[in-house]
Design an enzyme around this catalytic site. Structure first.
Site, PDB file in Angstrom:
ATOM      1  N   ILE A  26      -1.282  -3.583   8.304  1.00 18.87           N
ATOM      2  CA  ILE A  26      -2.305  -4.496   8.825  1.00 18.87           C
ATOM      3  C   ILE A  26      -1.672  -5.844   9.166  1.00 18.87           C
ATOM      4  O   ILE A  26      -2.001  -6.460  10.184  1.00 18.87           O
ATOM      5  CB  ILE A  26      -3.431  -4.702   7.781  1.00 18.87           C
ATOM      6  CG1 ILE A  26      -4.233  -3.411   7.584  1.00 18.87           C
ATOM      7  CG2 ILE A  26      -4.370  -5.838   8.208  1.00 18.87           C
ATOM      8  CD1 ILE A  26      -5.330  -3.510   6.525  1.00 18.87           C
ATOM      9  N   ASP A  72       9.902 -12.245  -2.011  1.00 17.23           N
ATOM     10  CA  ASP A  72       8.839 -11.553  -2.741  1.00 17.23           C
ATOM     11  C   ASP A  72       7.797 -12.621  -3.082  1.00 17.23           C
ATOM     12  O   ASP A  72       8.158 -13.678  -3.615  1.00 17.23           O
ATOM     13  CB  ASP A  72       9.446 -10.940  -4.022  1.00 17.23           C
ATOM     14  CG  ASP A  72       8.472 -10.028  -4.757  1.00 17.23           C
ATOM     15  OD1 ASP A  72       7.277 -10.377  -4.856  1.00 17.23           O
ATOM     16  OD2 ASP A  72       8.917  -8.969  -5.256  1.00 17.23           O
ATOM     17  N   SER A 149      -8.547  -9.548   1.897  1.00 15.79           N
ATOM     18  CA  SER A 149      -9.247  -9.063   0.715  1.00 15.79           C
ATOM     19  C   SER A 149      -9.539  -7.571   0.896  1.00 15.79           C
ATOM     20  O   SER A 149      -8.831  -6.857   1.614  1.00 15.79           O
ATOM     21  CB  SER A 149     -10.528  -9.889   0.527  1.00 15.79           C
ATOM     22  OG  SER A 149     -11.192  -9.514  -0.642  1.00 15.79           O
ATOM     23  N   LYS A 167      -8.433  -8.577  -6.047  1.00 14.43           N
ATOM     24  CA  LYS A 167      -9.087  -9.010  -4.802  1.00 14.43           C
ATOM     25  C   LYS A 167     -10.296  -9.908  -5.091  1.00 14.43           C
ATOM     26  O   LYS A 167     -10.565 -10.850  -4.332  1.00 14.43           O
ATOM     27  CB  LYS A 167      -9.506  -7.795  -3.972  1.00 14.43           C
ATOM     28  CG  LYS A 167      -8.335  -6.924  -3.479  1.00 14.43           C
ATOM     29  CD  LYS A 167      -7.455  -7.625  -2.465  1.00 14.43           C
ATOM     30  CE  LYS A 167      -6.503  -6.657  -1.768  1.00 14.43           C
ATOM     31  NZ  LYS A 167      -5.564  -7.322  -0.857  1.00 14.43           N
ATOM     32  N   ILE A 196      -7.988   1.339   7.265  1.00 14.59           N
ATOM     33  CA  ILE A 196      -7.403   1.073   8.586  1.00 14.59           C
ATOM     34  C   ILE A 196      -6.360   2.148   8.907  1.00 14.59           C
ATOM     35  O   ILE A 196      -5.395   2.344   8.155  1.00 14.59           O
ATOM     36  CB  ILE A 196      -6.758  -0.343   8.614  1.00 14.59           C
ATOM     37  CG1 ILE A 196      -7.801  -1.428   8.259  1.00 14.59           C
ATOM     38  CG2 ILE A 196      -6.122  -0.606   9.975  1.00 14.59           C
ATOM     39  CD1 ILE A 196      -8.997  -1.530   9.177  1.00 14.59           C
TER      40      ILE A 196
HETATM   41  C1  HXC Z   1       0.432   4.537 -11.902  1.00 13.10           C
HETATM   42  C2  HXC Z   1       2.065   3.096 -11.170  1.00 13.10           C
HETATM   43  C3  HXC Z   1       2.072   3.726  -9.886  1.00 13.10           C
HETATM   44  C4  HXC Z   1       1.175   4.819  -9.673  1.00 13.10           C
HETATM   45  C5  HXC Z   1       3.532   2.116  -9.900  1.00 13.10           C
HETATM   46  N1  HXC Z   1       2.981   2.108 -11.106  1.00 13.10           N
HETATM   47  N2  HXC Z   1       2.989   3.076  -9.108  1.00 13.10           N
HETATM   48  N3  HXC Z   1       1.245   3.493 -12.154  1.00 13.10           N
HETATM   49  N4  HXC Z   1       0.366   5.179 -10.706  1.00 13.10           N
HETATM   50  N5  HXC Z   1       1.109   5.461  -8.496  1.00 13.10           N
HETATM   51  C6  HXC Z   1       3.328   1.247 -12.221  1.00 13.10           C
HETATM   52  C7  HXC Z   1       4.761   1.520 -12.646  1.00 13.10           C
HETATM   53  O1  HXC Z   1       4.856   2.641 -13.490  1.00 13.10           O
HETATM   54  C8  HXC Z   1       5.121   0.226 -13.378  1.00 13.10           C
HETATM   55  O2  HXC Z   1       4.595   0.186 -14.687  1.00 13.10           O
HETATM   56  C9  HXC Z   1       4.354  -0.815 -12.565  1.00 13.10           C
HETATM   57  O3  HXC Z   1       3.327  -0.125 -11.850  1.00 13.10           O
HETATM   58  C10 HXC Z   1       5.237  -1.540 -11.602  1.00 13.10           C
HETATM   59  O4  HXC Z   1       5.855  -0.585 -10.760  1.00 13.10           O
HETATM   60  P1  HXC Z   1       7.186  -0.922  -9.946  1.00 13.10           P
HETATM   61  O5  HXC Z   1       7.395   0.143  -8.945  1.00 13.10           O
HETATM   62  O6  HXC Z   1       8.282  -1.245 -10.881  1.00 13.10           O
HETATM   63  O7  HXC Z   1       6.792  -2.324  -9.311  1.00 13.10           O
HETATM   64  P2  HXC Z   1       7.017  -2.898  -7.903  1.00 13.10           P
HETATM   65  O8  HXC Z   1       8.302  -2.491  -7.296  1.00 13.10           O
HETATM   66  O9  HXC Z   1       6.772  -4.320  -8.020  1.00 13.10           O
HETATM   67  O10 HXC Z   1       5.889  -2.195  -7.010  1.00 13.10           O
HETATM   68  C11 HXC Z   1       4.619  -2.663  -6.914  1.00 13.10           C
HETATM   69  C12 HXC Z   1       3.640  -1.555  -6.594  1.00 13.10           C
HETATM   70  C13 HXC Z   1       4.128  -0.690  -5.435  1.00 13.10           C
HETATM   71  C14 HXC Z   1       2.294  -2.147  -6.288  1.00 13.10           C
HETATM   72  C15 HXC Z   1       3.531  -0.709  -7.832  1.00 13.10           C
HETATM   73  O11 HXC Z   1       3.254   0.368  -5.167  1.00 13.10           O
HETATM   74  C16 HXC Z   1       4.384  -1.471  -4.212  1.00 13.10           C
HETATM   75  O12 HXC Z   1       5.412  -2.120  -4.095  1.00 13.10           O
HETATM   76  N6  HXC Z   1       3.500  -1.490  -3.230  1.00 13.10           N
HETATM   77  C17 HXC Z   1       3.657  -2.282  -1.985  1.00 13.10           C
HETATM   78  C18 HXC Z   1       3.137  -1.563  -0.838  1.00 13.10           C
HETATM   79  C19 HXC Z   1       1.680  -1.209  -1.009  1.00 13.10           C
HETATM   80  O13 HXC Z   1       1.219  -0.887  -2.099  1.00 13.10           O
HETATM   81  N7  HXC Z   1       0.969  -1.204   0.074  1.00 13.10           N
HETATM   82  C20 HXC Z   1      -0.418  -0.803   0.060  1.00 13.10           C
HETATM   83  C21 HXC Z   1      -1.243  -1.964   0.114  1.00 13.10           C
HETATM   84  S1  HXC Z   1      -2.854  -1.388   0.481  1.00 13.10           S
HETATM   85  P3  HXC Z   1       5.492   0.556 -15.993  1.00 13.10           P
HETATM   86  O14 HXC Z   1       4.507   0.463 -17.115  1.00 13.10           O
HETATM   87  O15 HXC Z   1       5.986   1.952 -15.759  1.00 13.10           O
HETATM   88  O16 HXC Z   1       6.571  -0.452 -16.048  1.00 13.10           O
HETATM   89  C22 HXC Z   1      -3.899  -2.492  -0.086  1.00 13.10           C
HETATM   90  C23 HXC Z   1      -5.266  -2.280   0.423  1.00 13.10           C
HETATM   91  C24 HXC Z   1      -6.276  -2.337  -0.650  1.00 13.10           C
HETATM   92  O17 HXC Z   1      -3.579  -3.344  -0.808  1.00 13.10           O
HETATM   93  C25 HXC Z   1      -7.641  -1.978  -0.136  1.00 13.10           C
HETATM   94  C26 HXC Z   1      -7.705  -0.739   0.684  1.00 13.10           C
HETATM   95  C27 HXC Z   1      -9.111  -0.411   1.212  1.00 13.10           C
END
Ligand code: HXC
Length: 272
Positions: A26, A72, A149, A167, A196
């Site tokens: 997005i 970051d 949001s 959010k 989206i």
């Molecule tokens: C359960 C999970 C998990 C999963 C990660 N964790 N993925 N727990 N189910 N699928 C846990 C991990 O085990 C860890 O906890 C903690 O989260 C941090 O994970 P890391 O991978 O070390 O952290 P990091 O690299 O900072 O990654 C952050 C993240 C990741 C959010 C977890 O998914 C990410 O980087 N996402 C960025 C891209 C993204 O998500 N885009 C989508 C946005 S959509 P422990 O306890 O094991 O240490 C959006 C829209 C919302 O926001 C609304 C939509 C309608």
């Protein structure tokens, strides 16, 4: 219809828009909309190569300047460096889009404390850090902040306790900042997109086998496009929205109208 059929093509010419998480999804769509209206684009994200590729394409497609410096949003000093370098290359930002976000579906009872914290850190803290780091530039330009949001901010979603908390915090923070920074001429608003098409959010939250069902439950009967969200942002930051601050614009095809999608589906099924 393209946004340039509605808004003047040079609406943002000479203005700088800075987008956190701007390298994809997005946020990149928002970057493309502003660039199509002449804006120079600054962005941060975690991966420099992704930012470089996005910036190169923005410059090539729209003939604007684009500058991406990896940071970051959880790292305040890195954000300050990124925003300063973009300012050096593009001039002070007129618009800040707080778009960087993290999400994964997870039942609350198995979500680890660090999983909850990670999403709060990226979404909520990251948005505050971005605003705080951008303030001197926005004060100078009397600019505008747009937060990305989600419906999770105002409706509970299963397996989204971390995202809902983050959010909702963002929307409340947006209103606080609107209140405090209005005297600097800085406007603050949120956009809450629905699902989206083609984004990481949809990939993570909308399994292919329930896609059709989800689309049917949306009153406008389609997923949104990144252009749908870019257009709302371009409007909110524009000179025709200069008296709008402290609001959330929901751009979700009606998905979050409480119960309506489900009720409509039920009535359609019952009445043919
Ligand atoms: C359960 C999970 C998990 C999963 C990660 N964790 N993925 N727990 N189910 N699928 C846990 C991990 O085990 C860890 O906890 C903690 O989260 C941090 O994970 P890391 O991978 O070390 O952290 P990091 O690299 O900072 O990654 C952050 C993240 C990741 C959010 C977890 O998914 C990410 O980087 N996402 C960025 C891209 C993204 O998500 N885009 C989508 C946005 S959509 P422990 O306890 O094991 O240490 C959006 C829209 C919302 O926001 C609304 C939509 C309608």
């Amino acid at each position: 219809m393209a946004i340039t059929d509605v808004f003047a093509k040079d609406l943002y010419k000479g203005k700088t828009v800075f987008i956190t998480g701007g390298g994809s999804g997005i946020n990149l769509g928002i970057a493309r909309t502003f660039a199509s209206l002449g804006a120079n684009i600054g962005m941060c994200g975690r991966t420099q190569e992704k930012l470089d590729a996005a910036c190169e394409k923005l410059s090539k497609d729209f003939g604007v300047k684009a500058c991406g410096v990896a940071a970051d949003v959880r790292n305040f000093p890195a954000l300050e460096v990124s925003m300063q370098q973009c300012q050096d290359g593009l001039g002070p930002m007129q618009v800040l889009v707080c778009g960087a976000a993290g999400n994964f579906p997870c039942p609350a009872e198995v979500l680890s404390p660090n999983g909850f914290k990670s999403v709060i850190d990226i979404d909520l803290l990251g948005s505050f850090y971005s605003c705080r780091a951008a303030f001197p530039q926005l004060q100078q330009t009397r600019g505008s902040i747009i937060f990305i949001s989600a419906g999770q901010a105002f409706l509970p979603y299963a397996m989204q306790v971390h995202v809902g908390a983050a959010k909702a915090g963002i929307d409340n923070m947006m209103k606080n900042l609107a209140l405090e920074w209005g005297r600097h001429g800085i406007r603050c608003n949120s956009v809450a997109p629905g699902p989206i098409e083609g984004t990481e959010g949809v990939k993570r939250l909308l399994p292919e086998n329930v896609r059709d069902q989800m689309i049917e439950s949306i009153p406008l009967q389609r997923l949104g496009s990144v252009e749908d969200i870019g257009s709302v942002c371009a409007y909110l930051a524009s000179p025709i929205a200069t008296y709008i601050t402290g609001t959330v614009i929901v751009a979700d095809g009606g998905q979050n109208l409480p119960g309506s999608g489900h009720f409509t589906h039920m009535m359609m099924s019952a009445m043919g």
